[in-house]
Structure formats: C-alpha cells, structure tokens
Write a protein that holds these residues in place. Structure first.
Motif, PDB file in Angstrom:
ATOM      1  N   ASN A  20       1.074  -1.423   0.046  1.00  0.00           N
ATOM      2  CA  ASN A  20       0.209  -0.101  -0.028  1.00  0.00           C
ATOM      3  C   ASN A  20       0.905   1.263   0.035  1.00  0.00           C
ATOM      4  O   ASN A  20       1.456   1.462   1.068  1.00  0.00           O
ATOM      5  N   PRO A  21       1.003   1.822  -0.999  1.00  0.00           N
ATOM      6  CA  PRO A  21       1.880   3.197  -1.246  1.00  0.00           C
ATOM      7  C   PRO A  21       1.469   4.188  -0.351  1.00  0.00           C
ATOM      8  O   PRO A  21       0.107   4.670  -0.434  1.00  0.00           O
ATOM      9  N   TYR A  22       2.130   4.813   0.447  1.00  0.00           N
ATOM     10  CA  TYR A  22       1.657   6.130   1.171  1.00  0.00           C
ATOM     11  C   TYR A  22       0.558   5.761   1.885  1.00  0.00           C
ATOM     12  O   TYR A  22      -0.041   6.963   2.299  1.00  0.00           O
ATOM     13  N   ASP A  23       0.194   4.681   2.291  1.00  0.00           N
ATOM     14  CA  ASP A  23      -0.883   4.479   3.384  1.00  0.00           C
ATOM     15  C   ASP A  23      -2.229   4.691   2.563  1.00  0.00           C
ATOM     16  O   ASP A  23      -3.087   5.560   3.162  1.00  0.00           O
ATOM     17  N   ILE A  24      -2.254   4.788   1.508  1.00  0.00           N
ATOM     18  CA  ILE A  24      -3.562   5.081   0.552  1.00  0.00           C
ATOM     19  C   ILE A  24      -4.669   4.168   1.041  1.00  0.00           C
ATOM     20  O   ILE A  24      -4.585   2.669   0.970  1.00  0.00           O
ATOM     21  N   ALA A  25      -5.778   4.554   1.242  1.00  0.00           N
ATOM     22  CA  ALA A  25      -6.969   3.571   1.480  1.00  0.00           C
ATOM     23  C   ALA A  25      -7.646   3.041   0.552  1.00  0.00           C
ATOM     24  O   ALA A  25      -7.480   3.584  -0.538  1.00  0.00           O
ATOM     25  N   ASP A  26      -8.117   1.722   0.884  1.00  0.00           N
ATOM     26  CA  ASP A  26      -9.008   1.099  -0.409  1.00  0.00           C
ATOM     27  C   ASP A  26     -10.195   2.143  -0.966  1.00  0.00           C
ATOM     28  O   ASP A  26     -10.545   2.907  -0.106  1.00  0.00           O
ATOM     29  N   SER A  27     -10.337   2.106  -2.138  1.00  0.00           N
ATOM     30  CA  SER A  27     -11.439   2.860  -2.804  1.00  0.00           C
ATOM     31  C   SER A  27     -12.168   2.057  -3.805  1.00  0.00           C
ATOM     32  O   SER A  27     -12.064   0.987  -4.134  1.00  0.00           O
ATOM     33  N   GLY A  28     -13.397   2.576  -4.082  1.00  0.00           N
ATOM     34  CA  GLY A  28     -14.258   2.053  -5.293  1.00  0.00           C
ATOM     35  C   GLY A  28     -15.157   3.219  -5.578  1.00  0.00           C
ATOM     36  O   GLY A  28     -15.286   4.164  -4.966  1.00  0.00           O
ATOM     37  N   ALA A  29     -16.063   2.780  -6.629  1.00  0.00           N
ATOM     38  CA  ALA A  29     -17.030   3.441  -7.235  1.00  0.00           C
ATOM     39  C   ALA A  29     -18.178   2.470  -7.821  1.00  0.00           C
ATOM     40  O   ALA A  29     -17.796   1.362  -8.352  1.00  0.00           O
ATOM     41  N   LYS A  30     -19.575   2.725  -7.914  1.00  0.00           N
ATOM     42  CA  LYS A  30     -20.434   2.157  -8.439  1.00  0.00           C
ATOM     43  C   LYS A  30     -21.703   2.896  -8.811  1.00  0.00           C
ATOM     44  O   LYS A  30     -21.826   4.232  -8.274  1.00  0.00           O
ATOM     45  N   SER A  31     -22.376   2.323  -9.614  1.00  0.00           N
ATOM     46  CA  SER A  31     -23.692   2.938 -10.106  1.00  0.00           C
ATOM     47  C   SER A  31     -24.530   1.745 -10.470  1.00  0.00           C
ATOM     48  O   SER A  31     -24.237   0.760 -10.754  1.00  0.00           O
ATOM     49  N   SER A  32     -25.865   2.064  -9.974  1.00  0.00           N
ATOM     50  CA  SER A  32     -26.741   1.091 -10.059  1.00  0.00           C
ATOM     51  C   SER A  32     -28.125   1.474 -10.703  1.00  0.00           C
ATOM     52  O   SER A  32     -29.069   2.325 -10.420  1.00  0.00           O
ATOM     53  N   GLY A  33     -28.357   0.908 -12.042  1.00  0.00           N
ATOM     54  CA  GLY A  33     -29.565   1.322 -12.973  1.00  0.00           C
ATOM     55  C   GLY A  33     -29.530   2.665 -13.302  1.00  0.00           C
ATOM     56  O   GLY A  33     -30.561   3.374 -13.144  1.00  0.00           O
ATOM     57  N   LYS A  34     -28.533   3.171 -13.800  1.00  0.00           N
ATOM     58  CA  LYS A  34     -28.254   4.585 -14.504  1.00  0.00           C
ATOM     59  C   LYS A  34     -29.015   4.618 -15.674  1.00  0.00           C
ATOM     60  O   LYS A  34     -28.422   3.714 -16.528  1.00  0.00           O
ATOM     61  N   PHE A  35     -30.061   5.330 -15.908  1.00  0.00           N
ATOM     62  CA  PHE A  35     -30.660   5.186 -17.215  1.00  0.00           C
ATOM     63  C   PHE A  35     -30.195   6.530 -18.138  1.00  0.00           C
ATOM     64  O   PHE A  35     -29.945   7.572 -17.743  1.00  0.00           O
ATOM     65  N   ILE A  36     -29.678   6.128 -19.349  1.00  0.00           N
ATOM     66  CA  ILE A  36     -29.228   7.207 -20.251  1.00  0.00           C
ATOM     67  C   ILE A  36     -30.051   7.120 -21.364  1.00  0.00           C
ATOM     68  O   ILE A  36     -30.125   6.297 -22.324  1.00  0.00           O
ATOM     69  N   PRO A  61     -18.661   5.609 -17.189  1.00  0.00           N
ATOM     70  CA  PRO A  61     -17.714   4.901 -16.195  1.00  0.00           C
ATOM     71  C   PRO A  61     -16.298   5.047 -16.598  1.00  0.00           C
ATOM     72  O   PRO A  61     -15.938   4.842 -17.662  1.00  0.00           O
ATOM     73  N   GLN A  62     -15.493   5.748 -15.910  1.00  0.00           N
ATOM     74  CA  GLN A  62     -13.983   5.734 -16.085  1.00  0.00           C
ATOM     75  C   GLN A  62     -13.049   4.952 -15.083  1.00  0.00           C
ATOM     76  O   GLN A  62     -13.420   4.664 -14.134  1.00  0.00           O
ATOM     77  N   SER A  63     -12.092   4.607 -15.629  1.00  0.00           N
ATOM     78  CA  SER A  63     -11.076   3.521 -15.128  1.00  0.00           C
ATOM     79  C   SER A  63      -9.765   4.378 -14.503  1.00  0.00           C
ATOM     80  O   SER A  63      -9.162   3.673 -13.640  1.00  0.00           O
ATOM     81  N   ALA A  64      -9.531   5.415 -14.627  1.00  0.00           N
ATOM     82  CA  ALA A  64      -8.747   6.404 -14.462  1.00  0.00           C
ATOM     83  C   ALA A  64      -8.617   6.664 -12.994  1.00  0.00           C
ATOM     84  O   ALA A  64      -9.909   6.859 -12.251  1.00  0.00           O
ATOM     85  N   THR A  65      -7.573   6.702 -12.434  1.00  0.00           N
ATOM     86  CA  THR A  65      -7.629   6.997 -10.951  1.00  0.00           C
ATOM     87  C   THR A  65      -6.529   8.187 -10.535  1.00  0.00           C
ATOM     88  O   THR A  65      -5.823   8.745 -11.188  1.00  0.00           O
ATOM     89  N   ASP A  66      -6.812   9.053  -9.437  1.00  0.00           N
ATOM     90  CA  ASP A  66      -6.264  10.162  -8.875  1.00  0.00           C
ATOM     91  C   ASP A  66      -4.997   9.681  -8.266  1.00  0.00           C
ATOM     92  O   ASP A  66      -4.931   8.522  -8.095  1.00  0.00           O
ATOM     93  N   HIS A  67      -4.275  10.478  -7.508  1.00  0.00           N
ATOM     94  CA  HIS A  67      -2.945  10.191  -6.875  1.00  0.00           C
ATOM     95  C   HIS A  67      -3.327   9.482  -5.698  1.00  0.00           C
ATOM     96  O   HIS A  67      -2.140   8.898  -4.921  1.00  0.00           O
ATOM     97  N   LEU A  68      -4.454   9.445  -5.218  1.00  0.00           N
ATOM     98  CA  LEU A  68      -5.132   8.723  -4.154  1.00  0.00           C
ATOM     99  C   LEU A  68      -5.774   7.366  -4.358  1.00  0.00           C
ATOM    100  O   LEU A  68      -6.123   6.731  -3.616  1.00  0.00           O
ATOM    101  N   ALA A  69      -5.433   6.906  -5.660  1.00  0.00           N
ATOM    102  CA  ALA A  69      -6.114   5.838  -6.214  1.00  0.00           C
ATOM    103  C   ALA A  69      -7.602   5.808  -6.088  1.00  0.00           C
ATOM    104  O   ALA A  69      -8.199   4.754  -6.317  1.00  0.00           O
ATOM    105  N   HIS A  70      -8.207   6.991  -6.211  1.00  0.00           N
ATOM    106  CA  HIS A  70      -9.515   7.088  -6.111  1.00  0.00           C
ATOM    107  C   HIS A  70      -9.837   6.937  -7.605  1.00  0.00           C
ATOM    108  O   HIS A  70      -9.544   7.882  -8.464  1.00  0.00           O
TER     109      HIS A  70
END
Length: 272
Positions: A20-36, A61-70
């Motif tokens: 775990n670099p620099y004590d970065i916390a686990d992160s995630g993202a999700k979406s449920s049933g987004k209508f486009i 949805p994007q897979s890119a992350t910031d410097h905190l792995a978000h």
C-alpha cells in the motif's frame, strides 16, 4: 424515435499487505441502474428533403484514478444534433448537412502535479461544436463516390480547469476529410470491383500543464479489390495506409501510441 440504455457498474481498488503506497486507503465506485436516454425527430417537410434533430445524454464510467487511487467520477454530458438530408436524381445522390454540440464534464486528463506518474484528474465542463457535411452518389451504374468533411471547435466553459478557454479535446482534430470511390468493371468482368479512399486530418495534441505532445496533420490512403466467385461467395483484399505513413494516436501526454502501419487484409465472405 427514442430509447435508452441502463448501466450498472461496480469497481473496487484494494492493496495487498505491504504493497500500500503512502498508506492509501482502499477505494471504489459504483452505479446502479443509471438510465441514459436519447430521442430524435425526423420531418419530411418537402419532397426529397427531411429535417431531423436528436438529443442524447452521455454517461461513461472511467477507470482512471487520481494520486490517492480514487476512481474518477463518470464522464457525463449531453449531445445535440440537427440537420437536413436530401435525395437527388432518383436516389442516385444523397447529401446531408448537420450541426452538433456536445457538452461534457469529468473527462480524465494527466494530473499536471505529477507529470509522468500515470495519475489523472477530472476536467471541468467543456463543449465541442461543429458542422458535418457528407455526400454519397452514383456517377454511373458501376461507379460510386462518397465524401465528407467535419469541423470541430472545442473549449472549456468554467474556471475549474487550469486550461480554461482552450481546446479541451485537441485529440479530436479540428478538420477531418474523407473520400472514397468504388468502380465495378463492366461486361464479362463485372465480378471485379476496385475501390480507393483517402483520409486527411489536421493536427492533434495533448497537454498535462507541464508538457505538450503534438501530432501534425497527415493523410492516409487505402485501396480495395474484390471478386465475386458466385452469387454467394466473394473474396477481397484491403490495403490500408498504403504509403506506410507513420503517425500517432494521442490519448494523453502519457499515452501515445503508433497507429496502424500499412496492412493487407484478405477476406472470404459467404452470403445466403
């Protein structure tokens, strides 16, 4: 006409113990049933002419992350298009003229605070406007020709991005031109068809606030030949980028790739 799609996604980033670099916390993202949704309208207002307008929302949805792995927020926006389509010479010539506007936010770009590190940040609200013209027609019963031109102008709309007021997606060229022609030999040789095409584009570029990568304007040329073995089976060969032009696809300052060199593709197609 109208329709839409529904999106579900769930992504999670976790680090193994001791990695775990620099004590970065686990992160995630999700979406449920987004209508486009999307919607369109076509109006045949006079013989041989029709007008149309369309609207669509954008949500990717994007897979890119910031410097905190978000994981960055999804890319969101709206797209409008309106135009006129025309048919001439009993359908032997078709033409269209369209204007479009695309507005989006959260597009991932390289983080200028950490050049070359692979981190990303989401940009602010941005807009692309343009015009597109296309024409497709038959010069003779055996000879067809099609072409098109697209102009796109882009800029940021808010001050949340350091690049405010400049093109937000110079990866998309300002000018794009396409031309293609195809000819089927007459008489006993009518099983043979030849084609040729050209694609020309203006310069593209990407910047991360520290450096800039540029690809100048260029043109590529393609050839095609096909032979109908019988009413069900045909063989063809396609030669793309026949001059073996070297050019690059720029996704960002840190993502620059060689585009396809000269290629030959042989195809055998069956139809019943």
């Amino acid at each position: 006409m109208g329709g839409g799609r529904v999106t579900w996604y769930d992504t999670h980033t976790a680090f193994k113990p001791g990695q775990n670099p620099y004590d970065i916390a686990d992160s995630g993202a999700k979406s449920s049933g987004k209508f486009i949704p999307y919607a369109g309208l076509i109006y045949d207002f006079v013989r041989n002419y029709s007008a149309y307008a369309s609207y669509a929302t954008i949500y990717y949805p994007q897979s890119a992350t910031d410097h905190l792995a978000h994981v960055l927020a999804p890319l969101e926006g709206e797209q409008y298009e309106a135009g006129i389509k025309a048919e001439y010479l009993d359908g032997r010539l078709n033409a269209s003229l369209a204007v479009f506007q695309l507005t989006e936010a959260n597009r991932a770009i390289d983080d200028p605070r950490y050049p070359g590190m692979g981190y990303s940040v989401a940009t602010g609200k941005a807009r692309a406007r343009g015009v597109e013209m296309t024409a497709t027609g038959s010069i003779t019963a055996n000879w067809s020709l099609s072409g098109g031109y697209t102009y796109t102008h882009t800029r940021y709309l808010d001050a949340s991005t350091n690049a405010d007021g400049v093109g937000f997606n110079t990866i998309a060229p300002s000018h794009l031109f396409k031309l293609w022609t195809q000819y089927r030999l007459p008489g006993r040789l009518n099983r043979i068809t030849f084609g040729a095409g050209a694609n020309a584009t203006s310069a593209t570029a990407a910047t991360d606030g520290v450096g800039t990568v540029r690809q100048g304007g260029y043109a590529t040329f393609d050839l095609r030949a096909s032979y109908a073995l019988n009413e069900h089976l045909s063989a063809s060969v396609n030669a793309s980028n026949i001059t073996d032009k070297t050019y690059y696809r720029i996704d960002s300052v840190g993502s620059v790739f060689y585009s396809d060199p000269r290629q030959l593709i042989f195809t055998l197609r069956a139809k019943y």
